[in-house]
Design an enzyme around this catalytic site. Structure first.
Site, PDB file in Angstrom:
ATOM      1  N   VAL A   6       0.846  -1.190   0.000  1.00  0.00           N
ATOM      2  CA  VAL A   6       0.000   0.000   0.000  1.00  0.00           C
ATOM      3  C   VAL A   6       0.885   1.246   0.000  1.00  0.00           C
ATOM      4  O   VAL A   6       1.854   1.332   0.750  1.00  0.00           O
ATOM      5  CB  VAL A   6      -0.930   0.021   1.235  1.00  0.00           C
ATOM      6  CG1 VAL A   6      -1.765   1.289   1.252  1.00  0.00           C
ATOM      7  CG2 VAL A   6      -1.821  -1.205   1.245  1.00  0.00           C
ATOM      8  N   CYS A   7       0.557   2.168  -0.882  1.00  0.00           N
ATOM      9  CA  CYS A   7       1.277   3.447  -0.884  1.00  0.00           C
ATOM     10  C   CYS A   7       0.281   4.521  -1.295  1.00  0.00           C
ATOM     11  O   CYS A   7      -0.922   4.327  -1.215  1.00  0.00           O
ATOM     12  CB  CYS A   7       2.457   3.409  -1.827  1.00  0.00           C
ATOM     13  SG  CYS A   7       1.979   3.277  -3.547  1.00  0.00           S
ATOM     14  N   TYR A   8       0.791   5.646  -1.803  1.00  0.00           N
ATOM     15  CA  TYR A   8      -0.098   6.730  -2.201  1.00  0.00           C
ATOM     16  C   TYR A   8      -0.671   6.523  -3.591  1.00  0.00           C
ATOM     17  O   TYR A   8      -1.111   7.461  -4.211  1.00  0.00           O
ATOM     18  CB  TYR A   8       0.650   8.051  -2.172  1.00  0.00           C
ATOM     19  CG  TYR A   8       0.602   8.730  -0.845  1.00  0.00           C
ATOM     20  CD1 TYR A   8      -0.625   9.071  -0.292  1.00  0.00           C
ATOM     21  CD2 TYR A   8       1.750   9.021  -0.139  1.00  0.00           C
ATOM     22  CE1 TYR A   8      -0.685   9.690   0.933  1.00  0.00           C
ATOM     23  CE2 TYR A   8       1.697   9.642   1.085  1.00  0.00           C
ATOM     24  CZ  TYR A   8       0.475   9.980   1.619  1.00  0.00           C
ATOM     25  OH  TYR A   8       0.408  10.597   2.826  1.00  0.00           O
TER      26      TYR A   8
END
Lengths: 112, 436
Positions: A6-8
């Site tokens: 998960v990231c931006y």
């Protein structure tokens, strides 16, 4: 079994995912175990939890750790949430990240 | 450093994330990036019209290139002269992907909306005037491309104003009937809107939009405004966020319009001041070899004593010639590396300042077309048709190497130390036991 990053929703984490996929593909030990690796933005990941065994956060979203753990639990996924090591992420090193993923799954299982 | 990092990630990163994920900005970004083939075709007549000006060429060369310039001239209006029309189509298409509506329907709607808004009529003869189809109409194309598809999306997906012919009808026909009313409503709403606004203000919609965006255009066209954009871009990169992608929608429309203005100046059709900010300025001066002038780091890595750095340098050198610096960025790494924070932040703004001074002072010609995507520095060289670009380019690389050098040495020392002491995790993927 899925490893969910998960990231931006940025482009960088997908590079790491590609390297991890390649590492899995090239490892005789890992390649036929049905390991799926995906990267999703923080607005989408909760719809992609099916079959997830561990959630890994990019270091730039480390502050989301508690929230992600809670959201996953609400959806019925009691899975460990770990932050990817800053240096491993920076250098896009797939192997240590994969090792950390499996370590987290094992440690989580031991805890019960 | 950690405190500072936390502070920044608290306020800066959420804003960046919003910008990066925003569906409208994503459509604008992708739509503008897709312009490159259009501008490539459009650059052909501009090149031919410049060739006769080369001093010392024989008469047959002048005649031949002048002739070719005349033959290829229609390519110019078809591409650069209608640039905003393409923008409307591309943005409509990419926004349809975001909103999950029929892509062809969205393109029809956005092109139609743009032409309605951007066409002026001669008050006496009633003839159509298409001067806003080019670079100056890009903002209108962006605004009404997005709005028209949004209305289409509302009628199609939210209000379900559709005609369903049921199964047994070929898909293309099914699709167009599904979208018939939404497309019509979208256009009707916009034409009523145009009539209302123009009656009240007495100004054509396309000129109104141009005025509305003039503060943005004006500030992006200043050195200070551009440096601020690049500074934020670098800051985002350092956190591992694609800073270029986040910031590009702000300057891209202005940059493409500026190419048009510069071409008109060179052709003697305009007496406006030369515009520095163009796509090639951003790609091949401010961001040459990748944001942060990664090529400078790549050179330092190639010359490094560290084995790891050297091998990353070798891997990166080819992509660098295409302006891709990610392998340096993640290999050194620059991302989240406190040692590289200061030079990384300064690198691109300094390069931009050098380029700005070189163009503004008249040392080198401004960019008059959008260079093709070929290994640098040749694309930008074609785009300004001035060999002095090569001097400025070399200066940018040299200054960046000097800027990075002291910081790179510290990073190198650390790398050599860690290469000496092998306390790393020595397990391999083959050691994993699947007992879970």
């Amino acid at each position: 079994m899925k490893i969910l990053l998960v990231c931006y929703g940025g482009l960088s984490t997908s590079m790491l995912v590609n390297r991890m996929k390649k590492a899995v593909e090239e490892s005789p030990n890992l390649k036929d175990r049905g390991i799926v690796i995906e990267a999703w933005g923080k607005e989408e990941y909760y719809e992609k939890l099916d079959d997830t065994r561990v959630i890994m956060l990019g270091p730039q979203v480390s502050m989301l750790k508690d929230e992600v753990r809670r959201v996953a639990l609400d959806k019925g996924y009691d899975v460990p949430v770990v932050v990817i090591d800053k240096d491993h992420y920076g250098a896009m090193e797939a192997v240590p990240v994969l090792l950390a993923a499996f370590d987290a799954i094992k440690a989580h299982k031991k805890q019960g | 450093m950690d405190k500072f990092e936390q502070l920044l990630s608290k306020w800066l990163l959420p804003i960046a994330a919003k910008l990066e994920e925003n569906p409208q900005l994503a459509a604008v970004r992708r739509g503008m990036m897709t312009l490159v083939p259009v501008t490539l075709v459009g650059s052909i007549p501009t090149i031919f019209s410049q060739l006769p000006n080369i001093p010392g060429m024989p008469q047959w060369f002048v005649d031949a290139t002048t002739f070719l310039g005349q033959v290829t001239q229609p390519m110019n209006f078809a591409t650069m002269g209608c640039l905003a029309l393409y923008v409307a189509a591309f943005v409509g298409y990419y926004y349809s992907q975001q909103r999950k509506v029929w892509d062809i329907g969205a393109i029809v709607t956005s092109i139609c909306a743009f032409i309605i808004m951007a066409t002026l009529y001669d008050p006496e003869t009633g003839a159509t005037i298409t001067s806003y189809y080019g670079g100056t109409g890009i903002f209108t194309a962006l605004v009404f491309g997005l709005i028209s598809v949004e209305i289409l999306h509302i009628f199609r997906n939210k209000l379900h104003f559709t005609i369903n012919l049921g199964d047994g009808v070929p898909t293309p026909i099914l699709r167009s009937f599904e979208n018939l009313w939404p497309i019509l409503f979208s256009i009707l709403i916009l034409i009523v809107f145009k009539y209302g606004v123009e009656s009240v203000t007495g100004v054509a919609m396309v000129q109104l939009v141009e005025k509305l965006f003039s503060p943005l255009t004006a500030s992006v066209n200043t050195l200070g405004g551009m440096l601020l954009i690049l500074f934020i871009q670098q800051l985002l990169w350092w956190f591992g966020i694609h800073g270029y992608a986040v910031m590009a929608p702000i300057w891209m429309a202005v940059a493409f319009a500026n190419v048009d203005i510069n071409a008109a100046i060179v052709a003697g059709e305009s007496t406006e001041a030369v515009r520095v900010l163009t796509p090639n300025f951003m790609w091949d001066m401010a961001g040459t070899t990748g944001s942060g002038i990664c090529g400078a780091l790549c050179i330092l890595m190639l010359l490094s004593k560290s084995k790891r750095f050297k091998s990353i340098g070798r891997l990166s050198i080819i992509p660098e010639f295409f302006g891709i610096g990610e392998s340096v960025l993640f290999g050194l790494p620059v991302i989240l590396n406190p040692i590289m924070f200061i030079p990384w932040l300064l690198s691109t703004p300094i390069a931009a300042a050098i380029g700005w001074i070189a163009i503004e002072s008249g040392f080198m010609s401004p960019f008059v077309l959008v260079g093709p995507y070929i290994p640098l520095p040749f694309g930008a060289w074609i785009a300004c048709m001035d060999w002095k670009y090569l001097i400025v380019w070399a200066a940018i690389i040299a200054v960046s190497v000097l800027l990075y050098y002291p910081f790179f040495k510290i990073a190198e020392k650390r790398a050599l130390e860690s290469e000496g002491s092998k306390t790393k995790d020595t397990r391999t993927l083959e050691d994993i036991e699947f007992d879970f």
